[in-house]
Design a protein around this motif. Structure first.
Motif, short mmCIF file in Angstrom:
data_model
loop_
_atom_site.label_atom_id
_atom_site.label_comp_id
_atom_site.label_asym_id
_atom_site.label_seq_id
_atom_site.Cartn_x
_atom_site.Cartn_y
_atom_site.Cartn_z
N MET A 145 0.85 -1.17 0.00
CA MET A 145 0.00 0.00 0.00
C MET A 145 0.89 1.24 0.00
N GLU A 146 0.46 2.22 -0.75
CA GLU A 146 1.18 3.50 -0.75
C GLU A 146 0.80 4.28 0.51
N PRO A 147 1.76 4.96 1.14
CA PRO A 147 1.43 5.77 2.31
C PRO A 147 0.39 6.83 1.96
N ILE A 148 -0.45 7.13 2.91
CA ILE A 148 -1.49 8.15 2.71
C ILE A 148 -1.31 9.25 3.74
N THR A 149 -2.04 10.33 3.54
CA THR A 149 -2.00 11.47 4.45
C THR A 149 -3.39 11.69 5.03
N LEU A 150 -3.45 11.91 6.33
CA LEU A 150 -4.70 12.23 7.03
C LEU A 150 -4.58 13.63 7.60
N THR A 151 -5.69 14.31 7.74
CA THR A 151 -5.66 15.63 8.37
C THR A 151 -6.72 15.68 9.46
N ARG A 179 13.90 2.38 6.87
CA ARG A 179 13.63 0.96 6.60
C ARG A 179 12.29 0.50 7.17
N VAL A 180 12.13 0.62 8.50
CA VAL A 180 10.95 0.06 9.16
C VAL A 180 9.66 0.70 8.60
N CYS A 181 9.63 2.01 8.56
CA CYS A 181 8.40 2.69 8.12
C CYS A 181 8.03 2.41 6.67
N PRO A 182 8.95 2.62 5.70
CA PRO A 182 8.54 2.36 4.31
C PRO A 182 8.24 0.88 4.04
N GLU A 183 9.02 -0.03 4.65
CA GLU A 183 8.75 -1.46 4.44
C GLU A 183 7.41 -1.87 5.04
N GLY A 184 7.06 -1.27 6.17
CA GLY A 184 5.76 -1.57 6.78
C GLY A 184 4.61 -1.21 5.86
N TRP A 185 4.70 -0.04 5.22
CA TRP A 185 3.66 0.37 4.28
C TRP A 185 3.65 -0.56 3.06
N GLN A 186 4.83 -0.84 2.50
CA GLN A 186 4.91 -1.69 1.31
C GLN A 186 4.36 -3.09 1.56
N GLN A 187 4.68 -3.65 2.72
CA GLN A 187 4.26 -5.01 3.05
C GLN A 187 2.90 -5.07 3.75
N GLU A 188 2.34 -3.90 4.04
CA GLU A 188 1.06 -3.78 4.74
C GLU A 188 1.07 -4.49 6.08
N THR A 189 2.21 -4.35 6.79
CA THR A 189 2.36 -4.96 8.11
C THR A 189 2.39 -3.91 9.21
N GLU A 190 2.75 -2.67 8.85
CA GLU A 190 2.85 -1.60 9.83
C GLU A 190 2.62 -0.27 9.13
N PHE A 191 1.66 0.48 9.65
CA PHE A 191 1.29 1.76 9.05
C PHE A 191 1.67 2.86 10.03
#
Length: 197
Positions: free
Chosen positions: A1-7, A54-66
């Motif tokens: 999943m691509e990272p998203i932005t919330l407001t 590493r941790v943050c972008p990989e979490g989004w890519q693998q949909e394991t950590e947002f």
């Protein structure tokens, strides 16, 4: 999943970038963050680099950590906090967060938690979000309760922090707690009536 932005009213919640390295490193020097969370202690710049790059972008890519960096929209874009959802089981995630010392006590983390959990229920989609914190972390507990989490008890030896097992408080949030539908049917347990003698 691509990272998203919330407001929210006061925050922008977005993916962390290399521009956040210094702010993450500075915030995690705080003794309260090192005491109550599982960030490394002592916290080195290499730890911030590993987390952000590493941790943050990989979490989004693998949909394991947002993971979201909460930025104060009224305060020149300063990084206020980090909040994230870590997948634990089918449609279940665990909430984790820390707030930079100078931004505590303003309700910003509650605002961030409410936005991230609502997103988790509607977009991931989740049916249960668990919050756990070491017994004694009253600030984290207060945030979870203000965001609607329902206490479920104390888990013995539930957290491993710096090589020591510690008891933790546990609470959970369900979509129905915040007026959203659940993906799966839920039938709460019924406590049998106590027999009168």
């Amino acid at each position: 999943m691509e990272p998203i932005t919330l407001t929210t009213a006061r925050l922008t919640l977005r993916a962390l970038t290399t521009a956040d390295l210094d702010a993450v490193y500075r915030a995690c020097q705080d003794g309260e963050i090192q005491r109550w969370t599982t960030v490394p202690s002592p916290y080195r710049r290499a730890d911030a680099e590993y987390f952000v790059n590493r941790v943050c972008p990989e979490g989004w890519q693998q949909e394991t950590e947002f993971t979201f960096g909460a930025v104060d929209t009224a305060g020149h874009g300063a990084l206020v906090a980090v909040v994230g959802l870590s997948m634990r089981a089918t449609r279940t995630a665990e909430l984790g967060f820390w707030t930079a010392a100078e931004y505590r006590g303003r309700g910003l983390m509650t605002e961030a938690v409410e936005a991230v959990t609502r997103w988790g229920f509607t977009r991931v989609p989740l049916d249960r979000i668990v919050w756990r914190a070491e017994v004694g972390n009253t600030a984290s507990r207060a945030t979870a309760l203000r965001a609607g989490f329902v206490p479920e008890g104390t888990e013995r030896a539930g957290i491993l922090n710096n090589g020591v097992r510690r008891d933790c408080w546990v609470a959970a949030l369900l979509p129905t707690d915040v007026g959203l539908p659940s993906q799966d049917a839920y039938v709460p347990a019924r406590t049998p009536a106590v027999e009168q003698r």
